[in-house]
Design a protein around this motif. Sequence first.
Motif, PDB file in Angstrom:
ATOM      1  N   ARG A 154       0.830  -1.220   0.000  1.00 52.26           N
ATOM      2  CA  ARG A 154       0.000   0.000   0.000  1.00 52.26           C
ATOM      3  C   ARG A 154       0.857   1.259   0.000  1.00 52.26           C
ATOM      4  O   ARG A 154       0.526   2.252   0.637  1.00 52.26           O
ATOM      5  CB  ARG A 154      -0.925   0.046   1.212  1.00 52.26           C
ATOM      6  N   SER A 618      -4.800  -3.035  18.041  1.00 53.60           N
ATOM      7  CA  SER A 618      -5.469  -1.743  17.951  1.00 53.60           C
ATOM      8  C   SER A 618      -4.543  -0.607  18.352  1.00 53.60           C
ATOM      9  O   SER A 618      -4.777   0.542  17.976  1.00 53.60           O
ATOM     10  CB  SER A 618      -6.724  -1.746  18.824  1.00 53.60           C
ATOM     11  N   GLU A 621      -3.072   0.396  15.161  1.00 52.07           N
ATOM     12  CA  GLU A 621      -4.098   0.999  14.314  1.00 52.07           C
ATOM     13  C   GLU A 621      -4.458   2.386  14.817  1.00 52.07           C
ATOM     14  O   GLU A 621      -4.665   3.310  14.029  1.00 52.07           O
ATOM     15  CB  GLU A 621      -5.323   0.092  14.274  1.00 52.07           C
ATOM     16  N   LEU A 624      -1.882   4.673  13.629  1.00 44.51           N
ATOM     17  CA  LEU A 624      -2.022   4.956  12.190  1.00 44.51           C
ATOM     18  C   LEU A 624      -3.163   5.933  11.931  1.00 44.51           C
ATOM     19  O   LEU A 624      -3.011   6.886  11.169  1.00 44.51           O
ATOM     20  CB  LEU A 624      -2.263   3.659  11.415  1.00 44.51           C
ATOM     21  N   THR A 625      -4.304   5.709  12.580  1.00 43.59           N
ATOM     22  CA  THR A 625      -5.427   6.610  12.311  1.00 43.59           C
ATOM     23  C   THR A 625      -5.160   7.994  12.891  1.00 43.59           C
ATOM     24  O   THR A 625      -5.815   8.955  12.509  1.00 43.59           O
ATOM     25  CB  THR A 625      -6.752   6.092  12.909  1.00 43.59           C
ATOM     26  N   LEU A 626      -4.213   8.090  13.815  1.00 48.49           N
ATOM     27  CA  LEU A 626      -3.872   9.411  14.346  1.00 48.49           C
ATOM     28  C   LEU A 626      -2.849  10.109  13.461  1.00 48.49           C
ATOM     29  O   LEU A 626      -2.308  11.146  13.831  1.00 48.49           O
ATOM     30  CB  LEU A 626      -3.347   9.288  15.770  1.00 48.49           C
ATOM     31  N   GLY A 627      -2.543   9.516  12.327  1.00 53.17           N
ATOM     32  CA  GLY A 627      -1.710  10.215  11.355  1.00 53.17           C
ATOM     33  C   GLY A 627      -0.252   9.827  11.389  1.00 53.17           C
ATOM     34  O   GLY A 627       0.557  10.379  10.648  1.00 53.17           O
ATOM     35  N   ALA A 628       0.131   8.883  12.257  1.00 52.37           N
ATOM     36  CA  ALA A 628       1.524   8.459  12.266  1.00 52.37           C
ATOM     37  C   ALA A 628       1.732   7.455  11.146  1.00 52.37           C
ATOM     38  O   ALA A 628       0.864   6.629  10.891  1.00 52.37           O
ATOM     39  CB  ALA A 628       1.863   7.836  13.611  1.00 52.37           C
ATOM     40  N   ASN A 629       2.900   7.484  10.484  1.00 55.29           N
ATOM     41  CA  ASN A 629       3.153   6.456   9.479  1.00 55.29           C
ATOM     42  C   ASN A 629       3.717   5.222  10.174  1.00 55.29           C
ATOM     43  O   ASN A 629       3.922   5.208  11.383  1.00 55.29           O
ATOM     44  CB  ASN A 629       4.078   6.976   8.376  1.00 55.29           C
TER      45      ASN A 629
ATOM     46  N   ARG B  55     -13.771   0.139   9.429  1.00 51.93           N
ATOM     47  CA  ARG B  55     -12.321   0.091   9.218  1.00 51.93           C
ATOM     48  C   ARG B  55     -11.949   0.499   7.802  1.00 51.93           C
ATOM     49  O   ARG B  55     -10.848   0.975   7.559  1.00 51.93           O
ATOM     50  CB  ARG B  55     -11.797  -1.303   9.542  1.00 51.93           C
ATOM     51  N   ALA B  58     -11.791   4.143   7.927  1.00 51.32           N
ATOM     52  CA  ALA B  58     -10.562   4.555   8.591  1.00 51.32           C
ATOM     53  C   ALA B  58      -9.334   4.355   7.716  1.00 51.32           C
ATOM     54  O   ALA B  58      -8.317   5.017   7.896  1.00 51.32           O
ATOM     55  CB  ALA B  58     -10.389   3.773   9.890  1.00 51.32           C
ATOM     56  N   LEU B  60      -8.028   1.263   7.473  1.00 48.60           N
ATOM     57  CA  LEU B  60      -7.335   0.100   8.045  1.00 48.60           C
ATOM     58  C   LEU B  60      -7.602  -1.154   7.209  1.00 48.60           C
ATOM     59  O   LEU B  60      -6.887  -2.130   7.308  1.00 48.60           O
ATOM     60  CB  LEU B  60      -7.773  -0.121   9.489  1.00 48.60           C
ATOM     61  N   HIS B  62      -8.895  -2.159   3.053  1.00 47.19           N
ATOM     62  CA  HIS B  62      -9.052  -1.506   1.758  1.00 47.19           C
ATOM     63  C   HIS B  62     -10.061  -2.250   0.899  1.00 47.19           C
ATOM     64  O   HIS B  62     -10.103  -3.478   0.922  1.00 47.19           O
ATOM     65  CB  HIS B  62      -7.700  -1.385   1.060  1.00 47.19           C
ATOM     66  N   GLN B  77      -7.747   4.442  -2.209  1.00 44.70           N
ATOM     67  CA  GLN B  77      -6.421   3.828  -2.112  1.00 44.70           C
ATOM     68  C   GLN B  77      -5.556   4.417  -1.003  1.00 44.70           C
ATOM     69  O   GLN B  77      -4.424   4.001  -0.805  1.00 44.70           O
ATOM     70  CB  GLN B  77      -5.680   3.972  -3.451  1.00 44.70           C
ATOM     71  N   ALA B  80      -4.430   4.576   6.071  1.00 48.93           N
ATOM     72  CA  ALA B  80      -5.003   5.232   7.248  1.00 48.93           C
ATOM     73  C   ALA B  80      -4.242   6.489   7.645  1.00 48.93           C
ATOM     74  O   ALA B  80      -4.845   7.507   8.004  1.00 48.93           O
ATOM     75  CB  ALA B  80      -5.005   4.251   8.418  1.00 48.93           C
ATOM     76  N   THR B  81      -2.919   6.419   7.557  1.00 49.58           N
ATOM     77  CA  THR B  81      -2.080   7.546   7.964  1.00 49.58           C
ATOM     78  C   THR B  81      -2.484   8.832   7.268  1.00 49.58           C
ATOM     79  O   THR B  81      -2.448   9.901   7.864  1.00 49.58           O
ATOM     80  CB  THR B  81      -0.613   7.228   7.600  1.00 49.58           C
ATOM     81  N   VAL B  85      -9.466  11.161   9.120  1.00 52.38           N
ATOM     82  CA  VAL B  85     -10.477  10.638  10.028  1.00 52.38           C
ATOM     83  C   VAL B  85      -9.757  10.195  11.294  1.00 52.38           C
ATOM     84  O   VAL B  85      -8.554   9.984  11.270  1.00 52.38           O
ATOM     85  CB  VAL B  85     -11.209   9.409   9.446  1.00 52.38           C
ATOM     86  N   SER B  86     -10.458  10.118  12.398  1.00 51.26           N
ATOM     87  CA  SER B  86      -9.818   9.483  13.541  1.00 51.26           C
ATOM     88  C   SER B  86     -10.824   8.590  14.226  1.00 51.26           C
ATOM     89  O   SER B  86     -12.030   8.706  14.015  1.00 51.26           O
ATOM     90  CB  SER B  86      -9.217  10.506  14.495  1.00 51.26           C
ATOM     91  N   MET B  87     -10.296   7.696  15.014  1.00 50.28           N
ATOM     92  CA  MET B  87     -11.123   6.569  15.449  1.00 50.28           C
ATOM     93  C   MET B  87     -10.992   6.357  16.953  1.00 50.28           C
ATOM     94  O   MET B  87      -9.921   6.489  17.513  1.00 50.28           O
ATOM     95  CB  MET B  87     -10.632   5.321  14.691  1.00 50.28           C
ATOM     96  N   PHE B  89     -11.283   3.402  19.522  1.00 49.28           N
ATOM     97  CA  PHE B  89     -11.288   1.951  19.427  1.00 49.28           C
ATOM     98  C   PHE B  89     -12.091   1.319  20.556  1.00 49.28           C
ATOM     99  O   PHE B  89     -12.233   1.881  21.634  1.00 49.28           O
ATOM    100  CB  PHE B  89      -9.860   1.418  19.463  1.00 49.28           C
TER     101      PHE B  89
END
Lengths: 746, 362
Positions: A154, A618, A621, A624-629, B55, B58, B60, B62, B77, B80-81, B85-87, B89
Motif C-alpha cells: 500500500r 489496535s 491501528e 495509524l489513524t492518528l496520522g503516524a506512518n 475500518r 478509517a 485500516l 481496503h 487507495q 489510514a495515515t 479521520v480518527s477513530m 477503538f
Amino acid sequence: MNRMLWIWLAIGWIGFVIFPWYQQEYGFWTLEWLFDGYPTYVDYAPAILQATLLDKYWLLPVGLFLLGPLLLARQGRAHPKYAQILIISGLGGLIWMVGQGFAIGISGWSYGWLESLFGPLDMRQYGLGYGALLMAASYLIILCTGLAAAGAMRGDVFVTSAIGTVVALVALFVFFPVARILGSAFVDIDGAVSGAAFVRNFFDDSVWGLGCLAGGACGVAWNTAFLAILTAVSTTLLGLAFALVVTRTGFRYKKSLRVLTVLPIITPPFVIGLALILLFGRSGAATQFVSDLLGVEAGRWLYGLPGIWLAQTLSFTPISFLVLIGVVEGVSPSMEEASQTLRAGRWKTFVMVSLPLMRPGLANAFLLAFIESMADFGNPMVLGGNYEVLSTEIFFAIVGAQNDAGRAAVLALVLLFFTLSAFAAQRFWLGRKSYATVSGKAESGAHIGLNPALRRLVYCTAVPWGIFTVAVYGMIFYGSFVTRWGFDNTLTLDNYVDAFGIGWSEHGIVWTGAAWDSFWTTLNISAISAPLTAAVGLTTAYLLVRQNFRGKSAFEFGTMLSFAIPGTVIGVSYILAFNVPPFELTGTGVILVICFIFRNMPVGVRGGIAAMSQLDRSLDEASLTLGANSFTTFRRVILPLLRPAIVAALVYSFVRAITSVSAVIFLVSADHNMATSYIIGLVENGRYGVAIAYCCVLIVVMLAAILAVQGAIGKRKLRREDRIAPDRLTPDRVSPAGENLKEKHS
Amino acid sequence: MKIKTRAGSVVFENVTKTYGLGAVTAIDNVSFTINPGELVTLLGPSGCGKTTTLRMIAGLEHATKGKILIGGKDVTQLPATDRDVSMVFQSYALFPHMTVLENVAYGLTVTGVAKAEAHEKAEEGLDLVGLAGYGRRLPSELSGGQQQRVAVARALVLEPEVLLLDEPLSNLDAKLRRQVRTEIRELQQKLGLTAVYVTHDQEEALAVSDHIIVMNRAVIAQQGTPRELYEQPASGFIADFIGDANLVGAELVEIDGDMAHIEIGGLRQTLPHRGLGIGPVNVAVRPDAIELSAVNGESGQSSLKGHITHAAYLGNQMQYSVTSDIGDLFVIDPHIDAPIATGDEVRIGFSGRGLAVVPTDE
C-alpha cells in the motif's frame, strides 16, 4: 518520505565516488587507505576512478544506474514514470553489481564461457568493499521505494524497505552459503565438477553403512540419527518429569529447579563433556572410586555413544524442561476441573485429558532436542572417541588431513536433510495441531495435583537427575582449582593464572594470561553482534506479526531456517561462500559478527513474535489513524512497549555468541580467535585444568550479564493472575489500557 | 485556539470487500451516503460487516472493489495515515507507556505540530471531555469511563472530518454506558461532527443516532431514522432486530387507499399496506402490542385463543410465552397486578400500534 530517497541516493553516490570500491586488506575499521595512495592507487580507488583511470570499465554501469533517480529531481513523485524509474535503477544496479562481482574474480573471468565470449582479461578483482556496501544499500532502498510507489505494501516505503532488507540479508547470508554447499557437493577433491564425486561421497559406506547390525561400525549418518533419537527421548521424558514437579506438585525447591533452565544458556557446549571426563574418565573421580572399591580396571566406556548421550541429556534436558513448563502450564485448569467434575480421578484426568493435550508440546520438545543433538559439536568433539557423528566428521573433513570440501559438503547436506526434516515436521505437522489453551480470556482455577504414584515416579526421576546435574556443575568449578586432575589433586590457582594472569611492568598492566586475547575478542564480537541481532530479529518479528504480504509464509520459513541449520553446516557454508570474491570475508571479524547475527536471529524473531503478539493490534491501528506512518508507529509505540523483549534479545544473543562453538570453529583466524575455539584447542592438548578455568570465567561473565538484566527488567513469566488483574499494568501483557475491563458481549 | 470542526461527508459507492482471494465476502456491493454533521450508526449482528465498513472508512482495510469518498475526495487507495479521520477503538487503544496528555497530543506531534502547541491543544481536548488536570496520569491510573473519554479526546484534537467510534461503550458497565452515550451524543452535536458509530446494541443505536444503517450478511438490510426503522421495518429481520417482534403469517385481503385490510388468525386489522399487494404477508407484532385476557372473563371479545406456556415476573412488566393458532408468541404485559398463570387459556387481541406489514421471506 521523498527526503529519505534523496538521502539514500546521496549515499549511493558517495559510495561510487568517494569510498574505495574493493575490500581493505587491513580490516573493516582501518583508515590506512586514506593515507597510502588514495584515491588513484588500484587497491584504494573508488569505483568511478577504477572505471575511468584504471580501465575497470565494467564498473561504470554500477554508477550509471544511479543517474536514473536524478531524472526525478524536478518532479519527484509527480513524475509519470516515478515507480518504474526507481525499480529499474535499483534492480539494475544490484544485478549489475552482483553480476560483475561473480563474473570477474581474482584471476580474471571466473567462468570459461565468459572468456571465450569476451576474450582474455588480464585484470583481477577482490572482494567488494565500503563503496560497494554503500551502493548496494542505496540500490536496495531505491528499489524498495520504487516497489512501494508501484503499490507494494500500500505504498508504505518503510515496510517495503524493511522486507526488502531482511530478504536481501537472509538471501545473502543464509541461502547463498547453503546453495554453495550444494554446489560444492559436486566438486571432487581436485576441484573438478563431477556428479561422480557426489555419488561416491554420498553413497560411501562410511555414511550409510549398516555394519553395526553385523557387529561392526555403522555409517556416520545412522550414528548421528541414533544418538539424536536417544537424546530426544531421554531429554523429553526428563523434561516432562521436571515440568510436572514444578507445576503440579508441592515440591519445596521449585525455584531452584527453575534455575536449571538458565544453565544451558550460559554453558559453553563442551563444558558438560569436560566435567564428565573429570568424573567418569579413566582418571575421573567416580571411576577411581569404583575401581578402588571393586578392584576393576578403569574403563573407557565414557568415550563413545554412552558419554555423548549422557552429556547431551545433561545439556539439553533443561531446554526440554523450559519448553514443557509452558506446555504443562498451557493446559487449561478448567479442562482438568471439568474432567474431575465428570467423575474422573486424578490418574484418569491426567492420562485422558492432560496428557493428550500436551502431546503436540511433547512432540515439539522431542524435535527440538533431536535438532539440538544433531547440531551439537562440543560434546562429540570432547567425548566422541570412535563414535563418529556428522558434525565432527564435517569438521575433520575440512580441517583434517583430507581437506576434502566435497565430502564435507555432502556430509553437511545429509545433516541438513535430517535437521530440516525435523524442523519441517515441527512447523507443518505440529503447527496445525496446537491445543494451546492459553487464551486472552481471564481464566481462574488451579492445576490439580498429580496422582500419588505418578508423583513418586516424577520425584524419583527428577530429583536424582537434578542432583546429578548440580554435581556435574560442581565438578566444573572444583576441577578448575585442581593441579592435575586424577594425579595431583592439590588445590591451586595456577589454571587461572595461566589463562588470566595479569602482571605489572613499567608500561602499566601486562595481560600475561594466554586467554586474554581470545577473551577480549569474544566479548568484543559478541557485543557488536548482539544489538544487530536484536535489530534484525525484532524487525523481522514486526513484519511477521503486523504486516500481511504475499509470500509471508515463505518469508517466515526463510528467516527461521537458520535455526535448523547446524552450526557446523553454517561454518562450512560460510567458508565455501565467503572465501572468494565478490564476498571475501573469511579471516575477518566481520564474518564472525555476521555468522552470529544469522545464527541467533531466529531467537530474536521468536522473542519478538511472542512479545508482539501480546501487544493489541489496535494500538498500532490507533497510531495509524492518528496520522503516524508505520515507521513512527514502530518507533514510538511498538519499540517502547517491546523494551523487555529487546533487552532479552540483546542479552540472549550476546550470551549465545559467547557460547557458540560449532560454526565459529571454522571461521576463527589468528587475529580473531574466539574463546570457545581456544578452549577446544586446550582440550585437544590435554590441558583440562586451564580449559575448565576458562569455562568458569565465561560462565561467571554470562551469569553476571543475565542477572544484571534480570534485575533491570524484572521477572517475566506467564502467570494467569496477571491477566485478570483489573487495574494494574503488568509487563507480561501490555494491553491497551482498559482492555482488562472488557466484559462479555451479551 | 479552539477545537474546531471540519465535518465532512462519507460516501460508499458499490464497495465490495473480500478476503482470501474472494473466499469470504465481508462487504457485498454496499452504497450509502453520510451527510456532514450527522451521527450515523452501523448496526447489525456479529459478522454482518459493520466493523469492516468502519475500518474501511478509517483506511485500516481496503476495498476490493468500489469507491470510497470522504469530504468529496476519493480516498479508496489512501492508507489510514493519510486520511482525515480518527477513530475511537473498542479497547480504547491508549498507549500504556505514555501519559494521558502524551496520548492526546500524539496525533498532533507525529504530524509535525510543535510540542508546546500540541500539548496546549491536548489540554483543551481533555477539558472538552471533562478531564482537565488528568494529563500527567498514566492511562492505567484512570477508570474505564475516563479512559474512554481520553480516547475520544485523542481522536477529537485532530479535528477530523469524520470521527469513527467502534463499539465505544462495550467495555463499560451498563449504568455508565447510558451516561457516556449521552455525553458522546452531546459532544457530537455541540461540535457538529460527522460521526460513524458501530454497535450491535439496538437500544444504543436508537438512542444516539440521526440515522441508522442496519447491516446483515455483508449487505445493508435497511437504513433510515430510528423511528422509521422501528415503525416501518422493511423486513422480518429488521423488525426482529430493532426491538423484538413476533413475526406471524397473515393474509392481505383488500387494499383501501394507503391502508389495507389484513386477516391475522381470523382477526381483521387495518394497517398501511406499504406497497404490498393482495396475498400472503407477514405481520411484525411488537410484544407489547398483544393484549391477553382470560377466556372466562368478559373483557376480551377476540376469537383468537392461545395457552400460556411460560410466565415471568420482571418487576415492571409480565412476560408471557403463548402458543396459539398463529404460532408461538412472545408477549409483554404491563398489567403486573393481574398475572395469568402458566397453562391458562387466553384470548389474544392486538392494539392498534406496534403492528407492521412486512413481506414474507421468499
